[in-house]
Motif scaffolding. Sequence first.
Motif, short mmCIF file in Angstrom:
data_model
loop_
_atom_site.label_atom_id
_atom_site.label_comp_id
_atom_site.label_asym_id
_atom_site.label_seq_id
_atom_site.Cartn_x
_atom_site.Cartn_y
_atom_site.Cartn_z
N ARG B 57 0.88 -1.51 0.19
CA ARG B 57 -0.02 0.02 0.08
C ARG B 57 1.07 1.11 0.28
O ARG B 57 0.31 2.42 -0.37
CB ARG B 57 -1.43 0.15 0.87
CG ARG B 57 -2.08 -0.86 0.96
CD ARG B 57 -2.72 -1.03 2.25
NE ARG B 57 -3.65 -0.17 2.66
CZ ARG B 57 -4.98 -0.23 1.92
NH1 ARG B 57 -5.25 -0.85 1.29
NH2 ARG B 57 -5.56 1.50 1.74
N VAL B 60 2.39 1.67 -3.54
CA VAL B 60 1.50 2.54 -4.53
C VAL B 60 0.57 3.86 -4.25
O VAL B 60 -0.27 4.15 -4.48
CB VAL B 60 0.30 1.43 -5.00
CG1 VAL B 60 0.84 0.06 -5.70
CG2 VAL B 60 0.11 1.39 -3.88
N LEU B 62 -1.09 4.36 -1.35
CA LEU B 62 -2.51 4.26 -0.88
C LEU B 62 -2.00 4.78 0.77
O LEU B 62 -3.02 4.79 1.37
CB LEU B 62 -2.97 2.63 -0.43
CG LEU B 62 -4.07 2.55 -1.94
CD1 LEU B 62 -4.40 1.34 -2.24
CD2 LEU B 62 -5.19 4.03 -2.02
N GLU B 83 -0.19 15.81 -8.98
CA GLU B 83 -0.11 15.42 -10.17
C GLU B 83 0.31 14.36 -11.17
O GLU B 83 0.25 14.11 -12.23
CB GLU B 83 -0.59 17.14 -11.44
CG GLU B 83 -1.72 17.75 -11.32
CD GLU B 83 -2.82 16.74 -11.97
OE1 GLU B 83 -2.46 15.93 -12.95
OE2 GLU B 83 -4.04 16.07 -11.24
N ARG B 86 -0.32 11.27 -9.83
CA ARG B 86 -1.04 10.20 -11.02
C ARG B 86 -0.32 9.99 -12.32
O ARG B 86 -0.13 8.56 -12.84
CB ARG B 86 -2.00 11.58 -10.88
CG ARG B 86 -3.94 11.30 -11.35
CD ARG B 86 -3.99 12.06 -11.34
NE ARG B 86 -4.68 12.10 -13.65
CZ ARG B 86 -6.02 11.56 -13.63
NH1 ARG B 86 -6.26 10.72 -13.13
NH2 ARG B 86 -5.72 11.86 -14.62
N LEU B 89 1.90 6.92 -11.22
CA LEU B 89 0.64 5.47 -10.86
C LEU B 89 -0.09 5.68 -12.39
O LEU B 89 -0.13 4.33 -12.55
CB LEU B 89 -0.56 6.17 -10.51
CG LEU B 89 -0.24 6.62 -9.54
CD1 LEU B 89 -1.34 7.04 -7.69
CD2 LEU B 89 0.38 4.75 -8.23
N VAL B 113 -12.18 1.07 -17.76
CA VAL B 113 -12.18 2.00 -16.98
C VAL B 113 -10.72 3.00 -17.18
O VAL B 113 -10.56 4.84 -17.27
CB VAL B 113 -12.58 1.81 -15.49
CG1 VAL B 113 -12.80 3.23 -14.23
CG2 VAL B 113 -14.40 1.92 -15.19
N PRO B 114 -9.77 2.53 -17.18
CA PRO B 114 -8.01 3.16 -16.75
C PRO B 114 -7.98 3.06 -18.59
O PRO B 114 -7.39 4.34 -18.33
CB PRO B 114 -7.22 1.54 -16.17
CG PRO B 114 -8.06 0.31 -16.27
CD PRO B 114 -9.36 1.07 -15.96
N GLU B 117 -9.98 6.50 -19.20
CA GLU B 117 -9.55 7.70 -17.58
C GLU B 117 -7.84 8.15 -19.01
O GLU B 117 -7.80 9.59 -19.01
CB GLU B 117 -9.50 6.92 -16.99
CG GLU B 117 -9.07 7.59 -15.95
CD GLU B 117 -9.69 9.18 -15.39
OE1 GLU B 117 -9.91 10.07 -14.81
OE2 GLU B 117 -11.04 8.56 -16.15
N TYR B 118 -7.33 7.53 -19.16
CA TYR B 118 -6.04 7.72 -19.65
C TYR B 118 -6.17 7.89 -21.46
O TYR B 118 -4.45 8.11 -21.70
CB TYR B 118 -4.99 6.94 -19.12
CG TYR B 118 -5.05 7.52 -17.65
CD1 TYR B 118 -4.07 8.19 -17.23
CD2 TYR B 118 -5.17 6.67 -16.47
CE1 TYR B 118 -3.97 8.45 -15.61
CE2 TYR B 118 -5.82 6.58 -15.25
CZ TYR B 118 -4.93 7.65 -14.63
OH TYR B 118 -4.26 8.09 -13.47
#
Lengths: 376, 258
Positions: B57, B60, B62, B83, B86, B89, B113-114, B117-118
């Motif tokens: 965790r 990454v 978290l 930013e 992100r 990640l 979803v990813p 998103e990207y």
Amino acid sequence: MAAGEIALVDSDSATVAIRLSGDWQVRDGMPALAVLEDGMSSRSGVSKVEFDVTELGEWDSVLVTFALQVSDFCASHKLELDRGGLPEGAQRLLGLAETVPEKSDARSAEQKSSFLARVGTAAQNGWGEATGMLAFIGEMTMAVGRLLRGRARFRMVDLGLMLQHSGADALPIITLISLLVGSIFAFVGAVQLEQFGAAIYVADLVGIAMTREMGAMMTAIVMAGRTGAAFAAQLGSMKVNQEIDALETMGISPLDYLVLPRMIALCAMMPLLCLYADFVGILGGAAVGVGMLGIAPSAYAQQTIGAVTYTHLIGGICKASVYGVLVALSGCMRGMQSGSSASAVGDATTAAVVTSIVLVVCASGVFAVLFYALGI
Amino acid sequence: MRSVSEDSQPSVHLEIRDLTMAYGSFVLQRDLNFTINRGDVFIIMGGSGCGKSTLLRHLVGLKDPAKGDVFYSGESFTESEPERRREILRGVGVTYQSGGLWSSMTLAENVGVPLGEYTDLTPREVSEVAGFKLALVGLRGFEDFYPSEISGGMQKRAGLARAIALDPEVLFFDEPSAGLDPISSRLLDDLILELRDSLGATIVIVTHELASIFAIGNNSVFLDAKTRTMIAQGDPKYLRDHAEHDDVRRFLRRGEEA
């Protein structure tokens, strides 16, 4: 055979044998250690304890538990214990139970704390709660800022689903509750007003009470129990299932993605539901007024239209909008604050409903003072 | 795509420097120092409750470290702006112990979803790529299933498909084989190696499954629950026989004395 019993037998001057007889099984309960304690206090010069199992019947864990107690007793009274007499299986189990030494610091957490310490802990928890709430409101404000700048991302499908859940799906229960509240008001009012021959004013009573206060309040309470709790449970179980972690590591804000659609949906639906509740409540009152008091439907309608002004209606809807924000905020906040276990989700759901209802009632009080001061 | 064979010299991908992890005042692990090379299959191991998953965790983002830092290709992760985090990640894929699939979405939507998103892919392209990723983990034809409709092993593989959606440079696995039967577990190990070779990704796995550790791990770190720090580092097969610490050798031999 009979249930287990113990008796003390003197083997020689320095040795006492504990004679175990009968069945030693869980379903029969465990003989008390008192016999041994009493017996030992009345003897002197005893240095060794042994077991006599010649009359022992069936046995299970009860026997081993008892032997452990005897072992502790002997250790604390500095007596030698000979376990050789116990059945072999029981000796092995005893050995197994004693291989790992008792963890002495494992019980420290259960220490009884003093009254002052408890007050202190409660105060700290309360403070943590308050800062947590402020932090969540702050983060939500920023999320709403992103939303207004068009930078918040969530799925429109989710928003649609939430609108349906917190809007259309709530109609049946809102109908039922409002209808009943409206007719209850009519009954209560009728009893008093009929004494003055002013039964027609039931229409004023129901109309003003529903639009000004009860429509918004009852909708808020129903939505707190229904939708606020659902939000907390959904978000809480997403936390348990690590779905929220997955969003975060993907660089997606869970507030934008999960909380915003829920907030928007409930805040948009609350005023509409309130308006609907007002209308249905007035219908409930009319049913009583027309059906029981014998007022002509047109007269009742006329009277209601005369009594209910736009100020009442809009005031009620303003309240409903604020209640909507409060219910959505508490539901989502408790869900996001939930711990990662099944019972934590239950706690979060309970807390969500309690928080929403407390906030709604407090806000209602504030509104009452505010409206009074403004002369509305 | 990157390939392991291209760079003959091992280059450092992740560096963990003086990392101390704590829950409030309770220190879980202190002073962790190790590096993970590009293309490694790196195992984080240790007994139950020693902080393996918590370490993941931290890696990454978290959880923030109580002290110390994590570097991705030499760049500080802990001190990066949100930013920039992100961005970092984006090159990271994570699979979770309990799957972590979004239960309100189908598998294809989860993987999509990813991508949505990207990337600038059209919805149609997103669903095609998602289908391809699901096929890679052996879930062709399950695109329209919801996570609750498939088995635990399939959920883990679907989670993997989502983690590799953006062809990550680092892939993290949290207890990948927990709750899987031996054969599924073996297949998952093979899949992990296959992905490492084809994506050129660095793999970091939190596990205590000895079979997997020896089958795929080429580097590792051992976290000790008693001393609350790392007590061994290196190839697990080497550590099994030559670790300085008895506990490490015993752990790797399933309790048998070395």
